[in-house]
Design a protein around this motif. Structure first.
Motif, PDB file in Angstrom:
ATOM      1  N   ASP A   1       0.837  -1.194   0.000  1.00 25.25           N
ATOM      2  CA  ASP A   1       0.000   0.000   0.000  1.00 25.25           C
ATOM      3  C   ASP A   1       0.874   1.247   0.000  1.00 25.25           C
ATOM      4  N   VAL A   2       0.494   2.214  -0.810  1.00 20.85           N
ATOM      5  CA  VAL A   2       1.228   3.478  -0.911  1.00 20.85           C
ATOM      6  C   VAL A   2       0.256   4.596  -0.533  1.00 20.85           C
ATOM      7  N   ILE A   3       0.542   5.255   0.575  1.00 21.75           N
ATOM      8  CA  ILE A   3      -0.308   6.338   1.068  1.00 21.75           C
ATOM      9  C   ILE A   3       0.497   7.630   0.999  1.00 21.75           C
ATOM     10  N   MET A   4       0.023   8.570   0.195  1.00 18.11           N
ATOM     11  CA  MET A   4       0.769   9.819   0.016  1.00 18.11           C
ATOM     12  C   MET A   4      -0.141  11.030   0.116  1.00 18.11           C
ATOM     13  N   HIS A   5       0.242  11.961   0.967  1.00 15.11           N
ATOM     14  CA  HIS A   5      -0.375  13.291   1.020  1.00 15.11           C
ATOM     15  C   HIS A   5       0.609  14.226   0.318  1.00 15.11           C
ATOM     16  N   THR A   6       0.342  14.487  -0.943  1.00 15.94           N
ATOM     17  CA  THR A   6       1.332  15.197  -1.753  1.00 15.94           C
ATOM     18  C   THR A   6       0.674  15.731  -3.015  1.00 15.94           C
ATOM     19  N   PRO A   7       1.223  16.787  -3.613  1.00 15.78           N
ATOM     20  CA  PRO A   7       0.686  17.265  -4.893  1.00 15.78           C
ATOM     21  C   PRO A   7       0.758  16.187  -5.966  1.00 15.78           C
ATOM     22  N   ALA A   8      -0.151  16.262  -6.920  1.00 13.62           N
ATOM     23  CA  ALA A   8      -0.231  15.257  -7.983  1.00 13.62           C
ATOM     24  C   ALA A   8       1.061  15.186  -8.795  1.00 13.62           C
ATOM     25  N   ARG A   9       1.748  16.319  -8.929  1.00 12.04           N
ATOM     26  CA  ARG A   9       3.000  16.316  -9.701  1.00 12.04           C
ATOM     27  C   ARG A   9       3.983  15.299  -9.142  1.00 12.04           C
ATOM     28  N   PHE A  10       4.133  15.301  -7.804  1.00 16.80           N
ATOM     29  CA  PHE A  10       5.102  14.403  -7.178  1.00 16.80           C
ATOM     30  C   PHE A  10       4.564  12.978  -7.088  1.00 16.80           C
ATOM     31  N   SER A  11       3.295  12.831  -6.780  1.00 14.00           N
ATOM     32  CA  SER A  11       2.752  11.475  -6.651  1.00 14.00           C
ATOM     33  C   SER A  11       2.852  10.713  -7.961  1.00 14.00           C
TER      34      SER A  11
ATOM     35  N   VAL B   1       3.866   2.111   2.408  1.00  9.99           N
ATOM     36  CA  VAL B   1       4.739   3.242   2.118  1.00  9.99           C
ATOM     37  C   VAL B   1       3.959   4.503   2.456  1.00  9.99           C
ATOM     38  N   LEU B   2       4.553   5.379   3.263  1.00 11.26           N
ATOM     39  CA  LEU B   2       3.816   6.529   3.784  1.00 11.26           C
ATOM     40  C   LEU B   2       4.582   7.830   3.558  1.00 11.26           C
ATOM     41  N   LYS B   3       3.908   8.790   2.951  1.00 11.18           N
ATOM     42  CA  LYS B   3       4.388  10.175   2.916  1.00 11.18           C
ATOM     43  C   LYS B   3       3.261  11.040   3.458  1.00 11.18           C
ATOM     44  N   ALA B   4       3.465  11.600   4.649  1.00  9.35           N
ATOM     45  CA  ALA B   4       2.394  12.340   5.308  1.00  9.35           C
ATOM     46  C   ALA B   4       2.998  13.314   6.312  1.00  9.35           C
TER      47      ALA B   4
ATOM     48  N   SER C   1       9.633  12.058   3.442  1.00  6.53           N
ATOM     49  CA  SER C   1       9.383  12.795   4.683  1.00  6.53           C
ATOM     50  C   SER C   1       9.153  11.790   5.805  1.00  6.53           C
ATOM     51  N   ASP C   2       9.950  11.882   6.863  1.00  3.36           N
ATOM     52  CA  ASP C   2       9.973  10.846   7.893  1.00  3.36           C
ATOM     53  C   ASP C   2       8.921  11.105   8.975  1.00  3.36           C
ATOM     54  N   GLN C   3       8.595  10.042   9.714  1.00  4.49           N
ATOM     55  CA  GLN C   3       7.815  10.147  10.956  1.00  4.49           C
ATOM     56  C   GLN C   3       8.823   9.962  12.085  1.00  4.49           C
ATOM     57  N   TYR C   4       9.392  11.056  12.499  1.00  6.16           N
ATOM     58  CA  TYR C   4      10.525  11.048  13.429  1.00  6.16           C
ATOM     59  C   TYR C   4      10.146  10.406  14.759  1.00  6.16           C
ATOM     60  N   GLN C   5      11.049   9.574  15.292  1.00  8.91           N
ATOM     61  CA  GLN C   5      10.885   8.889  16.578  1.00  8.91           C
ATOM     62  C   GLN C   5       9.654   7.982  16.603  1.00  8.91           C
ATOM     63  N   SER C   6       9.397   7.329  15.493  1.00  9.95           N
ATOM     64  CA  SER C   6       8.347   6.314  15.443  1.00  9.95           C
ATOM     65  C   SER C   6       8.994   4.959  15.193  1.00  9.95           C
ATOM     66  N   GLU C   7       8.184   3.894  15.243  1.00 14.55           N
ATOM     67  CA  GLU C   7       8.684   2.549  14.975  1.00 14.55           C
ATOM     68  C   GLU C   7       8.518   2.196  13.497  1.00 14.55           C
ATOM     69  N   ARG C   8       8.648   3.185  12.628  1.00 12.52           N
ATOM     70  CA  ARG C   8       8.633   2.859  11.198  1.00 12.52           C
ATOM     71  C   ARG C   8       9.816   1.936  10.912  1.00 12.52           C
ATOM     72  N   PHE C   9       9.627   1.064   9.915  1.00 11.66           N
ATOM     73  CA  PHE C   9      10.664   0.076   9.624  1.00 11.66           C
ATOM     74  C   PHE C   9      11.898   0.739   9.030  1.00 11.66           C
TER      75      PHE C   9
END
Length: 341
Positions: free
Chosen positions: A61-71, A120-123, A148-156
Motif C-alpha cells: 500500500d502506498v499512502i501519500m499526502h502530496t501534490p499530484a505532480r510528485f505522486s 509506504v507513507l508520505k504524510a 518525509s519521515d515520521q521522526y521517533q516512530s517505529e517505522r521500519f
C-alpha cells in the motif's frame, strides 16, 4: 473493458459514478479528472503486465499526502521497478491525496494493515500517525516512510533524499550565485509538519548563515504544494516584504510562485526547486528556474520493494540493521536534464 469501474475508481481516487460518466460520456467530467482516469487505466495495465510473473503476490500500500505532480513521479518509479522483482508478484494499492487530514490517514493505515505486506507513507509528521505506526510495528506490518519521515516512530525504514544535505546544497548554490546581491530569499514550504521539508529548510538556513550571513531567509508556510494556496501565501508575503527577490521552493507549485512574483511586478534573481516533474522541466527549459535538486526515485522504488521483501525474509537481507537508505542526489540545469520518459 479489462478492469471494473470499481478498480479504476480506486486507482484514480475518484468515485465510481465519475468513472462511469467519463467512460460512457454520461455527463461532464473535468479535464483534469479525465486525465487522472486515463492515467489510472494505464497504471492498471502496467500492473497487470507485471502481475503475469509467477510466484507469490505481495500487496504493497502506498499512502501519500502530496501534490499530484510528485505522486505521479513516485507512481511511475514504482511501476517501472515492479517487474524487476519476479518471481514475486507485487500488487500496488495507491492511496494518493492532495488534501487529507491526519484522522483519515490514520483510518487508512489501519484498514490497509489487515492484508498488506508493507505500507509506504508520505504524510505530515504527527503524534497520532506515530501511534498507529507503532501499533502496526507490533502487528508485523512494516511502514516505510518516503521522502518525509515520521521522526521517533517505529517505522521500519526511511527511504528517500537526505533532506538536510539537500537544503545545504541549495544554500551553497544560492550563496555562490548571489554573493554580490542584497536580497531576501523566500523559502516556500508546503507545511510546517512535513518533516522532510522542514529538514531541507534547516539545512538551507544553517549553511546560508555560514556562507552568506547577509542573505535573509523568510519562511513561507501553508501552500501544501497546491497552486492556488501557494499563490496566495507568496503574494501576501511579497506585499509585506519588498526585499524578497529569490526563491528556494521546498514544497513545489513553482508555476504559482512565479505567477505571484509576476503579478506583483517583482523580479526573481534566483530560483531553486526540487524534483524534475513535468512542470519543472518546462520551467527549466524556459529559464524560469535556475536549477533543480533531484533525487533518484527509481532507486527509492527499488529500495522500497527490497526492504519489504527483506522484512518478510522472502529475500536475504544484505544489511538487516540498515536504518536509512538515502537516494542519490543531483543538481539539474537545462544542460544536463535527462530526457522525459
Amino acid at each position: 473493458m479489462k478492469f471494473s469501474i470499481k478498480q479504476i475508481a480506486q486507482q484514480a481516487g475518484v468515485s465510481k459514478a465519475t468513472v462511469d460518466r467519463a467512460l460512457h460520456s454520461r455527463g461532464a467530467v473535468h479535464a483534469q479528472t479525465q486525465r487522472r482516469i486515463e492515467q489510472a487505466i494505464k497504471d492498471l495495465e502496467t500492473q497487470q503486465r507485471n502481475a503475469l510473473a509467477s510466484g507469490r503476490t505481495i500487496t504493497v500500500d502506498v499512502i501519500m499526502h502530496t501534490p499530484a505532480r510528485f505522486s505521479q513521479m513516485v507512481t511511475d518509479a514504482l511501476l517501472a521497478e515492479m517487474g524487476n522483482f519476479a518471481p514475486f508478484r507485487i500488487a500496488l494499492r495507491l492511496h494518493i491525496f492532495e488534501e487529507i487530514d491526519v484522522k483519515e490517514i490514520k483510518k487508512l493505515l489501519l484498514r490497509c494493515a489487515s492484508d498488506s505486506y508493507g505500507i509506504v507513507l508520505k504524510a505530515l509528521d504527527s503524534p497520532e500517525l506515530k501511534q498507529v505506526i507503532d501499533l502496526l510495528h507490533q502487528q508485523r506490518v512494516p511502514v516505510i516512510t518516503l521522502v518525509s519521515d515520521q521522526y521517533q516512530s517505529e517505522r521500519f525504514r526511511y527511504i528517500g533524499i537526505e533532506n538536510r544535505s539537500a537544503g545545504s546544497t541549495a544554500a551553497y548554490m544560492m550563496a555562490r550565485w548571489l554573493k554580490d546581491e542584497n536580497v531576501s530569499i523566500a523559502a516556500v514550504i508546503g507545511a510546517e509538519n512535513f518533516h522532510g521539508e522542514e529538514e531541507r529548510v534547516v539545512g538551507f538556513c544553517e549553511t546560508l548563515s555560514h556562507m552568506a550571513p547577509r542573505l535573509e531567509t523568510v519562511r513561507l508556510y501553508g501552500g501544501y504544494g497546491i497552486d492556488a494556496m501557494t499563490y496566495n501565501v507568496v503574494k501576501n508575503a511579497l506585499k509585506n516584504n519588498s526585499a524578497l527577490n529569490a526563491v528556494y521552493s521546498v514544497g513545489g507549485a513553482n508555476n504559482a510562485i512565479l505567477r505571484a512574483f509576476s503579478d506583483m511586478d517583482r523580479p526573481v534573481k534566483m530560483f531553486i526547486g526540487h524534483d524534475l516533474d513535468s512542470d519543472n522541466r518546462i520551467l527549466l527549459e524556459q529559464g524560469k528556474l535556475d536549477l533543480i535538486i533531484q533525487h533518484d526515485l527509481r532507486q527509492d522504488a527499488r529500495n522500497i520493494f527490497k526492504s519489504i521483501l527483506e522484512y518478510h525474509a522472502f529475500i536475504p537481507a544484505v544489511n538487516p540493521d540498515l536504518p536509512v537508505v538515502f537516494s542519490s542526489v543531483s543538481v539539474v540545469t537545462p544542460f544536463n536534464m535527462s530526457p522525459a520518459s
